[in-house]
Design an enzyme around this catalytic site. Structure first.
Site, PDB file in Angstrom:
ATOM      1  N   ARG A 124      52.624  30.407   8.507  1.00 59.14           N
ATOM      2  CA  ARG A 124      54.074  30.020   8.312  1.00 59.14           C
ATOM      3  C   ARG A 124      55.057  31.128   8.776  1.00 59.14           C
ATOM      4  NH1 ARG A 124      56.868  29.314   2.578  1.00 59.14           N
ATOM      5  NH2 ARG A 124      56.902  31.567   2.352  1.00 59.14           N
ATOM      6  N   THR A 150      61.789  31.170   9.726  1.00 56.69           N
ATOM      7  CA  THR A 150      62.149  29.731   9.622  1.00 56.69           C
ATOM      8  C   THR A 150      61.205  28.878   8.528  1.00 56.69           C
ATOM      9  OG1 THR A 150      60.322  29.053  11.131  1.00 56.69           O
ATOM     10  CG2 THR A 150      62.218  29.609  12.151  1.00 56.69           C
ATOM     11  N   ASP A 196      51.560  36.319  -1.877  1.00 55.39           N
ATOM     12  CA  ASP A 196      51.005  35.885  -0.637  1.00 55.39           C
ATOM     13  C   ASP A 196      49.477  35.643  -0.980  1.00 55.39           C
ATOM     14  OD1 ASP A 196      51.632  35.842   2.820  1.00 55.39           O
ATOM     15  OD2 ASP A 196      49.616  35.699   1.840  1.00 55.39           O
ATOM     16  N   ASP A 217      47.017  37.133   1.694  1.00 57.13           N
ATOM     17  CA  ASP A 217      46.758  38.533   1.700  1.00 57.13           C
ATOM     18  C   ASP A 217      46.063  38.996   0.709  1.00 57.13           C
ATOM     19  OD1 ASP A 217      48.336  39.107   4.056  1.00 57.13           O
ATOM     20  OD2 ASP A 217      50.068  39.274   3.099  1.00 57.13           O
TER      21      ASP A 217
HETATM   22  C1  PRP Z   1      50.732  30.104   2.895  1.00 57.70           C
HETATM   23  C2  PRP Z   1      49.946  29.077   1.831  1.00 57.70           C
HETATM   24  C3  PRP Z   1      50.188  27.844   2.639  1.00 57.70           C
HETATM   25  C4  PRP Z   1      51.573  27.836   3.046  1.00 57.70           C
HETATM   26  C5  PRP Z   1      52.552  27.243   1.986  1.00 57.70           C
HETATM   27  O1  PRP Z   1      49.952  30.220   4.042  1.00 57.70           O
HETATM   28  O2  PRP Z   1      48.426  29.469   2.160  1.00 57.70           O
HETATM   29  O3  PRP Z   1      49.436  27.420   3.834  1.00 57.70           O
HETATM   30  O4  PRP Z   1      51.802  29.320   2.973  1.00 57.70           O
HETATM   31  O5  PRP Z   1      53.814  27.477   2.295  1.00 57.70           O
HETATM   32  P1  PRP Z   1      54.783  26.128   2.794  1.00 57.70           P
HETATM   33  O6  PRP Z   1      54.507  25.093   1.872  1.00 57.70           O
HETATM   34  O7  PRP Z   1      56.081  26.649   2.655  1.00 57.70           O
HETATM   35  O8  PRP Z   1      54.365  25.666   4.015  1.00 57.70           O
HETATM   36  P2  PRP Z   1      50.641  31.221   5.524  1.00 57.70           P
HETATM   37  O9  PRP Z   1      51.238  30.442   6.279  1.00 57.70           O
HETATM   38  O10 PRP Z   1      51.272  32.499   4.859  1.00 57.70           O
HETATM   39  O11 PRP Z   1      49.235  31.636   6.093  1.00 57.70           O
HETATM   40  P3  PRP Z   1      47.941  32.488   5.321  1.00 57.70           P
HETATM   41  O12 PRP Z   1      47.167  31.470   4.561  1.00 57.70           O
HETATM   42  O13 PRP Z   1      46.979  32.680   6.658  1.00 57.70           O
HETATM   43  O14 PRP Z   1      48.372  33.599   4.663  1.00 57.70           O
HETATM   44  N1  URA Z   2      52.545  31.303   0.847  1.00 52.95           N
HETATM   45  C1  URA Z   2      52.233  32.073  -0.197  1.00 52.95           C
HETATM   46  O1  URA Z   2      51.062  32.352   0.190  1.00 52.95           O
HETATM   47  N2  URA Z   2      52.747  32.172  -1.519  1.00 52.95           N
HETATM   48  C2  URA Z   2      53.928  31.598  -1.750  1.00 52.95           C
HETATM   49  O2  URA Z   2      54.596  32.019  -2.840  1.00 52.95           O
HETATM   50  C3  URA Z   2      54.442  30.726  -0.702  1.00 52.95           C
HETATM   51  C4  URA Z   2      53.775  30.473   0.476  1.00 52.95           C
END
Ligand code: PRP
Ligand code: URA
Length: 209
Positions: A104, A108, A200, A203
């Site tokens: 994400r 944006t 997150d 993370d």
């Molecule tokens: C996080 C989470 C989802 C997304 C949710 O992943 O695991 O995939 O954000 O957000 P949204 O509903 O607004 O799209 P992220 O993109 O942070 O990647 P990661 O799993 O690599 O940390």
């Molecule tokens: N992705 C995450 O990991 N946590 C949130 O709260 C939103 C998006």
């Protein structure tokens, strides 16, 4: 008819509360995400097809249900979805596993696809998309769009925590999929993070921050 199930189960809620605490470190966080994946699997796999087969028990013959058809495919949304996979495989060890990499954008909040690898005959399988967080819904909608383009018809999205906004977005974009939510939170903050949420998820699972 709504195809969303909010699990709202005491065991799952307890574990989600542990995840929320900033005191919970990487090792426990990872373990609990996996455990929740396993508990949710019970509901997610509820409608797997079975067929009756004849067997002999030590005391007689019986016509008993066994799983049948193509094995389901578990396709985690990377990275954080990976944390739920072993829990699902603990109860469905023969499932195939694919991957969809989405990140994400911090400004944006839109998802960017960076990796895809799916099992063969994906269009003939039930596809389960695990991701701990459903925030704006952008990542989930993108993942389901992509899976539908592969010809898949039976799709299930599962998350540990959803924001009402994201859940609505996913339901509106894809009213024909099943959605499983551990618990529904209050909403999103100005950075599109779920409140109170757990921070997150990626993370915290991988210890990257
Ligand atoms: C996080 C989470 C989802 C997304 C949710 O992943 O695991 O995939 O954000 O957000 P949204 O509903 O607004 O799209 P992220 O993109 O942070 O990647 P990661 O799993 O690599 O940390
Ligand atoms: N992705 C995450 O990991 N946590 C949130 O709260 C939103 C998006």
């Amino acid at each position: 008819m709504s195809r969303t199930t909010i699990l709202d189960h005491p065991l799952i809620n307890h574990k989600i509360s542990l995840l929320r605490s900033e005191q919970t470190g990487t090792r426990d966080f990872r373990l609990i995400v996996e455990e929740i994946g396993m508990l949710m699997a019970y509901e997610v796999f509820r409608d797997l097809p079975t067929e009756n087969v004849s067997i002999k028990t030590p005391v007689g013959e019986a016509n008993v249900p066994m799983l049948c058809g193509r094995k389901p495919a578990v396709v985690p949304i990377l990275r954080a979805g990976l944390g739920m996979v072993n829990g699902l495989l603990a109860v469905m060890p023969s499932a195939k596993v694919g991957h969809i990499g989405l990140a994400r954008d911090e400004v944006t909040h839109k998802p960017r696809e960076y990796y895809v690898n799916l099992p063969q005959h994906i269009d003939e399988r039930t596809v389960i998309l695990p991701d701990p967080m459903l925030a704006t819904g952008g990542s989930a909608v993108h993942a389901v769009d992509f899976i539908k383009k592969q010809g898949c018809k039976k799709i299930k999205f599962m998350c540990i925590i959803a924001a009402p906004e994201g859940l609505r977005t996913l339901e509106n974009a894809h009213p024909d999929i099943d959605i499983y939510v551990g618990t529904l939170d209050e909403g999103l903050n100005e950075n599109a993070y779920i409140v109170p949420g757990l921070g997150d998820a990626g993370d915290r699972i991988f210890g990257t921050k």
